[in-house]
Structure formats: C-alpha cells, structure tokens
Design a protein around this motif. Structure first.
Motif, short mmCIF file in Angstrom:
data_model
loop_
_atom_site.label_atom_id
_atom_site.label_comp_id
_atom_site.label_asym_id
_atom_site.label_seq_id
_atom_site.Cartn_x
_atom_site.Cartn_y
_atom_site.Cartn_z
N GLY A 1 0.82 -1.20 0.00
CA GLY A 1 0.00 0.00 0.00
C GLY A 1 0.86 1.26 0.00
O GLY A 1 0.60 2.21 -0.74
N CYS B 1 1.62 4.34 -3.11
CA CYS B 1 1.59 5.78 -2.85
C CYS B 1 2.92 6.44 -3.25
O CYS B 1 2.93 7.52 -3.83
CB CYS B 1 1.31 6.07 -1.39
N LEU C 1 3.17 7.04 -6.75
CA LEU C 1 2.28 8.13 -7.19
C LEU C 1 2.93 9.50 -7.07
O LEU C 1 2.55 10.44 -7.77
CB LEU C 1 1.02 8.12 -6.33
N ILE C 2 3.92 9.64 -6.18
CA ILE C 2 4.44 10.98 -5.86
C ILE C 2 4.98 11.70 -7.10
O ILE C 2 4.58 12.83 -7.39
CB ILE C 2 5.53 10.89 -4.76
N MET D 1 2.14 12.50 -9.61
CA MET D 1 1.26 13.57 -9.14
C MET D 1 1.94 14.92 -9.24
O MET D 1 1.33 15.90 -9.65
CB MET D 1 0.89 13.34 -7.66
N ILE E 1 -0.54 15.14 -1.38
CA ILE E 1 -1.70 14.34 -1.80
C ILE E 1 -1.34 12.86 -1.79
O ILE E 1 -2.08 12.04 -1.24
CB ILE E 1 -2.18 14.78 -3.20
N ALA E 2 -0.18 12.51 -2.34
CA ALA E 2 0.21 11.09 -2.38
C ALA E 2 0.36 10.52 -0.98
O ALA E 2 -0.07 9.41 -0.70
CB ALA E 2 1.50 10.94 -3.18
N VAL E 3 0.95 11.30 -0.07
CA VAL E 3 1.17 10.80 1.29
C VAL E 3 -0.14 10.67 2.07
O VAL E 3 -0.33 9.75 2.85
CB VAL E 3 2.16 11.73 2.03
N ILE F 1 -2.86 9.62 1.08
CA ILE F 1 -3.62 8.41 0.71
C ILE F 1 -3.11 7.18 1.45
O ILE F 1 -3.81 6.18 1.54
CB ILE F 1 -3.51 8.17 -0.81
N ILE F 2 -1.89 7.24 2.00
CA ILE F 2 -1.25 6.04 2.55
C ILE F 2 -2.15 5.24 3.52
O ILE F 2 -2.37 4.05 3.29
CB ILE F 2 0.12 6.37 3.19
#
Lengths: 201, 178
Positions: A37, A41, A44-45, A48, B46-48, B50-51
């Motif tokens: 999980g 993420c 994604l960084i 994004m 934003i990415a963090v 969602i974790i």
C-alpha cells in the motif's frame, strides 16, 4: 457499508487461513500488504507532482475554465450542484477523457485534482457529496476505447488477433456508463426524495 | 486500421497535451516555470495523504485472497455463473477485479496463457479485464486524497457498474465468439 466489507474481508480472510492451515501465510501477508500500500503511494508521488504542475499552468492559462464552458450542456445535467465554470468541472472532464483514451497515469492526477476542487464546495467535508458520487460513478464505469494492457497480454501470449476484444469492450463499457449515469440520476431526483419522505412518516 | 489509430493516440496524447498547456500558458503570459512549481508542490502531500487508506485496503484484500477465502467464495458463486453462460474458471477474475487491479491482471494473464488467447475463455477473460474497473482502489484513492470516510452511494454505483460490465462481457462474448 465500507465498514462491513472491510470487516468481512479481514475476518473472513483470517478465519479461512485458520481453517486451511495457512495462518503463517496470513501473518506474512498482513505486513507485505501494508508495505505494498505504501509502495503504490510512493510510486504516485512523481506522477502527481509532474501532472499537478502542468495542470496549474493549464488552469492559469484559462484552459480548464474553457473546457468546463464547452461541456456545460452535459455537466449541467450530471453535476447540478457544481457552479458553472467551476475548476472541478474542467478537471473532471480531463479525467474522463484520459480514462476513455486509456491514459491511466494521467487520469489519476486529474481525478485527484477534481476531488480536491469538489471538496472545497462540499457542504459536509466528512461525507461524499452528490457530485463526487456522480464523478466516481462515471470514472469507474468509464467507456474504454483502448484496453491497452490486455491487448499487450494477448500479443505476448501469441494471439492471432489480439485486438478482436476491442469491440465488445467498447460496447460493454459504453453501455455500463450509460446505465450507471441513469441510475445515479434516477436515485438523486426520484428515488431518494421519495425514500426520505417515507422515512419521515 | 482502427487499432493502429487508437494506439497512435495513446502514444501521442500526453506529449501533445503538454505542448498545448505550455504554448497556451506562454501565449497568455503565465509565468510557466513558477506556476509549474507552485502547482507541483501539492503532489507530495496528496500522495502521502492516501497512505493510511491504501494500507487498510491492501491488507484486507491480500489476506482475503492468500488465505483461500477468495477461492471458497468463488466455489459458492460458480453455479450462478454457469447459468449465465460463463465457465467457472473466470469467477476468481470477476471477484478480484473490483478489489485489486494487479491481482486481477495476474489472474487474467494466467487464464489467457493456460487456455490460449484465442479460446473462448481467453477472449472472455480479456473482455472482462477491459470492461470492469478496480472500483475499491479508485474509491479508496480518490476519497482518501480528500479525507472522506463516508462514501454514500458512490460504492453502490461503482459496484453496479462492475456488475453491468461483467454481465455484458459474458453476454457479448457468447454472442460474438461462440
């Protein structure tokens, strides 16, 4: 609803693991799942950051508002709660377009931008707004013109006609998109008001 | 012909889009570099954010699959599927698809390899994979990014979309490929 699904998945999984003698595997999976999980993420960084930078340029140049204005006839029906020319609408349209073209890695940043904008006009920030529900319904049922990944798998497996699945995919996704939109509108305009009145009695 | 055009679109779309953004921004006298940095700064947060949501989802889904609970559920549902005209082998794919994209793709790839891409099963698995979406993943990421925990009717709509897509792929494959 989500509570229940999560409980069933976790408890059902642990129970099944106990019954089939795979409890050791379950223990390992609990931790590897958590790692996975976080890894998604982290992946994604970069994506994004790049897309949000580009999107800000498009927004400052007035492109997002322009797109929202073009699609006004459609968005008025789908998102009655969102003011016209709101930046959320531009981001929603770009997310759906990216989905239709099979550009998965562009779709997510557009979509998250849309959620952020929708959250700004959400009267109850802890709960999904109607516009969010409609947007996610569109997103998950979305028409797919190019199922690129699966065509790749078929090519790799030596198919004599790897793209023969494109036509049924387009028809099926097109239909399910229309059906879900109709159900959403039906729920919002007819069924829910009736249900609420019924509950009050 | 059509698939060549579509493949070209997916290769060209993003570079062209970037050019449009940049040229338009430049023409409208937007300070492009500064604006890029300003927008990009949000990406990390934003990415963090969602974790926790993704960890909760991934742990539950993986445990459910690895423990064999998924197979038990598949065995329970198999009779329903055969009535609709789908071989029971595709059931794990149908059940996994809304939960996890990578697991579903793994199952689909295995089915296509085992039974051949041009068999009925291989074609059905391909269409199913292309038609339905990873609803739970999308909802988790999208709602998680703004901190929403109550999904209201979004979950039902997403699952209806998956069910419709599943039934339509079975129906269309029976119509076209049989």
């Amino acid at each position: 609803m989500l509570d229940l699904i999560w409980l069933v998945l976790l408890l059902g999984g642990i129970l099944a693991g106990a019954l089939t003698g795979k409890i050791e595997l379950v223990t390992g999976t609990l931790f590897s799942g958590a790692n996975e999980g976080v890894k998604v993420c982290l992946d994604l960084i970069g994506l994004m950051t790049l897309w949000l930078g580009m999107l800000e340029i498009a927004k400052q140049a007035g492109l997002i508002t322009l797109i929202a204005r073009w699609m006004r006839p459609l968005t008025r029906v789908l998102f009655p709660g969102v003011p016209p020319e709101h930046p959320a609408l531009g981001a929603i349209i770009m997310n759906i377009s990216a989905n239709i073209l099979g550009l998965g890695n562009a779709a997510t940043p557009f979509g998250l931008k849309a959620m952020e904008e929708l959250q700004k006009i959400n009267p109850d920030p802890g709960k999904a707004s109607d516009a969010m529900c409609t947007f996610l319904a569109l997103n998950t049922s979305c028409l797919t013109l190019i199922p690129a990944t699966i065509i790749g798998v078929r090519v790799a497996a030596g198919s004599s006609n790897p793209t023969e699945v494109v036509a049924p995919t387009i028809i099926a996704t097109g239909f399910s998109m229309v059906i879900v939109v109709l159900i959403d509108i039906f729920w919002r305009t007819l069924l829910r008001p009736w249900y609420r009145r019924f509950k009050k009695c | 012909m059509l698939d060549v055009v579509l493949a070209k679109i997916s290769i060209w779309a993003i570079p062209v889009l970037f050019c449009v953004f940049l040229v338009l921004g430049w023409a409208r006298r937007v300070p492009v570099y500064e604006t890029f940095i300003q927008g990009a700064a949000e990406g990390f947060q934003i990415a963090v954010r969602i974790i926790p949501y993704l960890v909760a989802m991934f742990v539950a889904i993986k445990v459910f699959r690895v423990s064999g609970a998924m197979d038990m559920l598949a065995r329970l549902c198999a009779p329903v599927l055969s009535i609709l005209g789908a071989p029971p082998e595709v059931l794990p794919l149908a059940l996994m698809r809304p939960l996890s994209g990578s697991s579903a793709l793994g199952i689909a790839t295995e089915l296509i390899k085992t039974y051949g891409p041009d068999s009925f099963l291989g074609r059905l698995a391909s269409v199913m994979q292309g038609t339905t979406d990873t609803t739970f993943f999308v909802l988790t990421v999208y709602f998680g990014s703004v901190g929403i925990k109550k999904y209201r009717h979004a979950l039902a709509l997403g699952l209806i979309a998956d069910l419709t897509g599943l039934l339509l792929s079975i129906f269309l494959c029976n119509l076209i490929f049989k």
